[in-house]
Motif scaffolding. Structure first.
Motif, PDB file in Angstrom:
ATOM      1  N   ARG A 130      -3.141   4.014  -2.514  1.00  0.00           N
ATOM      2  CA  ARG A 130      -3.274   3.011  -3.580  1.00  0.00           C
ATOM      3  C   ARG A 130      -2.814   1.658  -3.070  1.00  0.00           C
ATOM      4  O   ARG A 130      -1.777   1.563  -2.417  1.00  0.00           O
ATOM      5  CB  ARG A 130      -2.424   3.395  -4.796  1.00  0.00           C
ATOM      6  CG  ARG A 130      -2.902   4.601  -5.550  1.00  0.00           C
ATOM      7  CD  ARG A 130      -2.029   4.864  -6.780  1.00  0.00           C
ATOM      8  NE  ARG A 130      -2.549   5.952  -7.569  1.00  0.00           N
ATOM      9  CZ  ARG A 130      -2.141   7.212  -7.484  1.00  0.00           C
ATOM     10  NH1 ARG A 130      -1.192   7.541  -6.653  1.00  0.00           N
ATOM     11  NH2 ARG A 130      -2.675   8.143  -8.244  1.00  0.00           N
ATOM     12  N   ASN A 131      -3.558   0.607  -3.431  1.00  0.00           N
ATOM     13  CA  ASN A 131      -3.093  -0.748  -3.156  1.00  0.00           C
ATOM     14  C   ASN A 131      -2.151  -1.169  -4.282  1.00  0.00           C
ATOM     15  O   ASN A 131      -1.872  -0.389  -5.200  1.00  0.00           O
ATOM     16  CB  ASN A 131      -4.271  -1.712  -2.981  1.00  0.00           C
ATOM     17  CG  ASN A 131      -5.087  -1.885  -4.255  1.00  0.00           C
ATOM     18  OD1 ASN A 131      -4.611  -1.697  -5.373  1.00  0.00           O
ATOM     19  ND2 ASN A 131      -6.354  -2.240  -4.091  1.00  0.00           N
ATOM     20  N   ARG A 132      -1.657  -2.376  -4.211  1.00  0.00           N
ATOM     21  CA  ARG A 132      -0.664  -2.853  -5.183  1.00  0.00           C
ATOM     22  C   ARG A 132      -1.177  -2.738  -6.619  1.00  0.00           C
ATOM     23  O   ARG A 132      -0.491  -2.218  -7.501  1.00  0.00           O
ATOM     24  CB  ARG A 132      -0.285  -4.300  -4.846  1.00  0.00           C
ATOM     25  CG  ARG A 132       0.811  -4.876  -5.702  1.00  0.00           C
ATOM     26  CD  ARG A 132       1.114  -6.316  -5.234  1.00  0.00           C
ATOM     27  NE  ARG A 132       2.329  -6.816  -5.797  1.00  0.00           N
ATOM     28  CZ  ARG A 132       2.421  -7.378  -6.999  1.00  0.00           C
ATOM     29  NH1 ARG A 132       1.353  -7.508  -7.762  1.00  0.00           N
ATOM     30  NH2 ARG A 132       3.597  -7.808  -7.438  1.00  0.00           N
ATOM     31  N   GLU A 133      -2.375  -3.267  -6.874  1.00  0.00           N
ATOM     32  CA  GLU A 133      -2.937  -3.257  -8.231  1.00  0.00           C
ATOM     33  C   GLU A 133      -3.122  -1.825  -8.744  1.00  0.00           C
ATOM     34  O   GLU A 133      -2.775  -1.514  -9.886  1.00  0.00           O
ATOM     35  CB  GLU A 133      -4.273  -4.003  -8.255  1.00  0.00           C
ATOM     36  CG  GLU A 133      -4.904  -4.071  -9.627  1.00  0.00           C
ATOM     37  CD  GLU A 133      -6.229  -4.820  -9.597  1.00  0.00           C
ATOM     38  OE1 GLU A 133      -7.131  -4.406 -10.346  1.00  0.00           O
ATOM     39  OE2 GLU A 133      -6.354  -5.804  -8.842  1.00  0.00           O
ATOM     40  N   VAL A 175       0.873  -1.171   0.000  1.00  0.00           N
ATOM     41  CA  VAL A 175       0.000   0.000   0.000  1.00  0.00           C
ATOM     42  C   VAL A 175       0.911   1.223   0.000  1.00  0.00           C
ATOM     43  O   VAL A 175       1.919   1.254   0.705  1.00  0.00           O
ATOM     44  CB  VAL A 175      -0.908   0.032   1.252  1.00  0.00           C
ATOM     45  CG1 VAL A 175      -1.712   1.325   1.311  1.00  0.00           C
ATOM     46  CG2 VAL A 175      -1.832  -1.169   1.282  1.00  0.00           C
ATOM     47  N   VAL A 176       0.582   2.214  -0.815  1.00  0.00           N
ATOM     48  CA  VAL A 176       1.343   3.465  -0.834  1.00  0.00           C
ATOM     49  C   VAL A 176       0.390   4.612  -0.541  1.00  0.00           C
ATOM     50  O   VAL A 176      -0.743   4.639  -1.026  1.00  0.00           O
ATOM     51  CB  VAL A 176       2.087   3.671  -2.181  1.00  0.00           C
ATOM     52  CG1 VAL A 176       1.129   3.828  -3.337  1.00  0.00           C
ATOM     53  CG2 VAL A 176       3.024   4.865  -2.099  1.00  0.00           C
ATOM     54  N   GLN A 177       0.879   5.545   0.259  1.00  0.00           N
ATOM     55  CA  GLN A 177       0.116   6.746   0.560  1.00  0.00           C
ATOM     56  C   GLN A 177       0.921   7.953   0.127  1.00  0.00           C
ATOM     57  O   GLN A 177       2.076   8.104   0.516  1.00  0.00           O
ATOM     58  CB  GLN A 177      -0.197   6.838   2.048  1.00  0.00           C
ATOM     59  CG  GLN A 177      -1.143   5.758   2.499  1.00  0.00           C
ATOM     60  CD  GLN A 177      -1.462   5.856   3.970  1.00  0.00           C
ATOM     61  OE1 GLN A 177      -0.571   5.867   4.789  1.00  0.00           O
ATOM     62  NE2 GLN A 177      -2.744   5.929   4.269  1.00  0.00           N
ATOM     63  N   PHE A 220      -1.520   0.835  -7.744  1.00  0.00           N
ATOM     64  CA  PHE A 220      -0.209   1.440  -7.938  1.00  0.00           C
ATOM     65  C   PHE A 220       0.423   0.968  -9.241  1.00  0.00           C
ATOM     66  O   PHE A 220       1.001   1.761  -9.979  1.00  0.00           O
ATOM     67  CB  PHE A 220       0.711   1.132  -6.756  1.00  0.00           C
ATOM     68  CG  PHE A 220       2.064   1.763  -6.891  1.00  0.00           C
ATOM     69  CD1 PHE A 220       2.243   3.123  -6.672  1.00  0.00           C
ATOM     70  CD2 PHE A 220       3.170   1.013  -7.247  1.00  0.00           C
ATOM     71  CE1 PHE A 220       3.497   3.723  -6.806  1.00  0.00           C
ATOM     72  CE2 PHE A 220       4.423   1.594  -7.377  1.00  0.00           C
ATOM     73  CZ  PHE A 220       4.584   2.949  -7.163  1.00  0.00           C
ATOM     74  N   LEU A 221       0.316  -0.321  -9.552  1.00  0.00           N
ATOM     75  CA  LEU A 221       0.891  -0.845 -10.796  1.00  0.00           C
ATOM     76  C   LEU A 221       0.221  -0.206 -12.014  1.00  0.00           C
ATOM     77  O   LEU A 221       0.896   0.107 -13.000  1.00  0.00           O
ATOM     78  CB  LEU A 221       0.794  -2.364 -10.840  1.00  0.00           C
ATOM     79  CG  LEU A 221       1.702  -3.090  -9.851  1.00  0.00           C
ATOM     80  CD1 LEU A 221       1.390  -4.586  -9.840  1.00  0.00           C
ATOM     81  CD2 LEU A 221       3.172  -2.840 -10.143  1.00  0.00           C
ATOM     82  N   GLU A 222      -1.084   0.007 -11.945  1.00  0.00           N
ATOM     83  CA  GLU A 222      -1.784   0.702 -13.037  1.00  0.00           C
ATOM     84  C   GLU A 222      -1.289   2.140 -13.157  1.00  0.00           C
ATOM     85  O   GLU A 222      -1.068   2.643 -14.260  1.00  0.00           O
ATOM     86  CB  GLU A 222      -3.293   0.696 -12.791  1.00  0.00           C
ATOM     87  CG  GLU A 222      -3.938  -0.662 -12.974  1.00  0.00           C
ATOM     88  CD  GLU A 222      -5.414  -0.659 -12.587  1.00  0.00           C
ATOM     89  OE1 GLU A 222      -5.999   0.432 -12.383  1.00  0.00           O
ATOM     90  OE2 GLU A 222      -5.979  -1.757 -12.472  1.00  0.00           O
ATOM     91  N   TYR A 223      -1.114   2.798 -12.020  1.00  0.00           N
ATOM     92  CA  TYR A 223      -0.639   4.178 -11.993  1.00  0.00           C
ATOM     93  C   TYR A 223       0.787   4.288 -12.540  1.00  0.00           C
ATOM     94  O   TYR A 223       1.093   5.157 -13.359  1.00  0.00           O
ATOM     95  CB  TYR A 223      -0.710   4.691 -10.552  1.00  0.00           C
ATOM     96  CG  TYR A 223      -0.005   5.997 -10.322  1.00  0.00           C
ATOM     97  CD1 TYR A 223      -0.565   7.202 -10.736  1.00  0.00           C
ATOM     98  CD2 TYR A 223       1.221   6.034  -9.673  1.00  0.00           C
ATOM     99  CE1 TYR A 223       0.081   8.404 -10.513  1.00  0.00           C
ATOM    100  CE2 TYR A 223       1.875   7.239  -9.441  1.00  0.00           C
ATOM    101  CZ  TYR A 223       1.302   8.412  -9.868  1.00  0.00           C
ATOM    102  OH  TYR A 223       1.948   9.600  -9.654  1.00  0.00           O
ATOM    103  N   ILE A 224       1.660   3.399 -12.103  1.00  0.00           N
ATOM    104  CA  ILE A 224       3.074   3.480 -12.483  1.00  0.00           C
ATOM    105  C   ILE A 224       3.271   3.171 -13.968  1.00  0.00           C
ATOM    106  O   ILE A 224       4.243   3.616 -14.576  1.00  0.00           O
ATOM    107  CB  ILE A 224       3.949   2.583 -11.584  1.00  0.00           C
ATOM    108  CG1 ILE A 224       5.370   3.126 -11.474  1.00  0.00           C
ATOM    109  CG2 ILE A 224       3.999   1.157 -12.080  1.00  0.00           C
ATOM    110  CD1 ILE A 224       5.506   4.343 -10.649  1.00  0.00           C
ATOM    111  N   ALA A 225       2.358   2.426 -14.563  1.00  0.00           N
ATOM    112  CA  ALA A 225       2.474   2.072 -15.987  1.00  0.00           C
ATOM    113  C   ALA A 225       2.240   3.282 -16.898  1.00  0.00           C
ATOM    114  O   ALA A 225       2.644   3.265 -18.062  1.00  0.00           O
ATOM    115  CB  ALA A 225       1.495   0.957 -16.333  1.00  0.00           C
TER     116      ALA A 225
END
Length: 100
Positions: A50-53, A42-44, A55-60
């Motif tokens: 954001r949870n892992r999923e 989890v990142v704040q 965050f991965l969508e965001y980072i892409a």
């Protein structure tokens, strides 16, 4: 809590993983992040959790900055956990502003 004995090999591995994290961020490399992040990650950030999923969508997505760099990195090994503290700098693409 005191630091556990920090072998040069362990420190080198953790420093490399930290650089991988930073390089994956700059490159929008969600595949590499998926290898680095725990399943319960989890990142704040200000105003967003954001949870892992998520965050991965965001980072892409393309990053809104360039020249991401880390400074003053300190790695501490505490038993079976490591803490990495540091400072990052980058330049915003929209207006060229330097951020820290």
């Amino acid at each position: 809590m005191s630091d556990t004995k920090q072998s040069p090999e362990d420190l080198a591995i953790l420093e490399r993983l930290n650089l991988d994290y930073v390089e994956a961020d700059q490159a929008s490399d969600a595949t590499r992040f998926s290898e680095l992040l725990a399943e319960d990650f989890v990142v704040q950030t200000p105003g967003v959790t954001r949870n892992r999923e998520e965050f991965l969508e965001y980072i892409a997505k393309p990053r809104p900055f360039k020249d991401l760099a880390v400074h003053d990195v300190k790695v501490r090994i505490l038993s079976d956990v490591a803490l990495i503290h540091g400072r990052s700098t980058y330049t915003m693409l929209a207006d060229g502003a330097e951020q820290e």
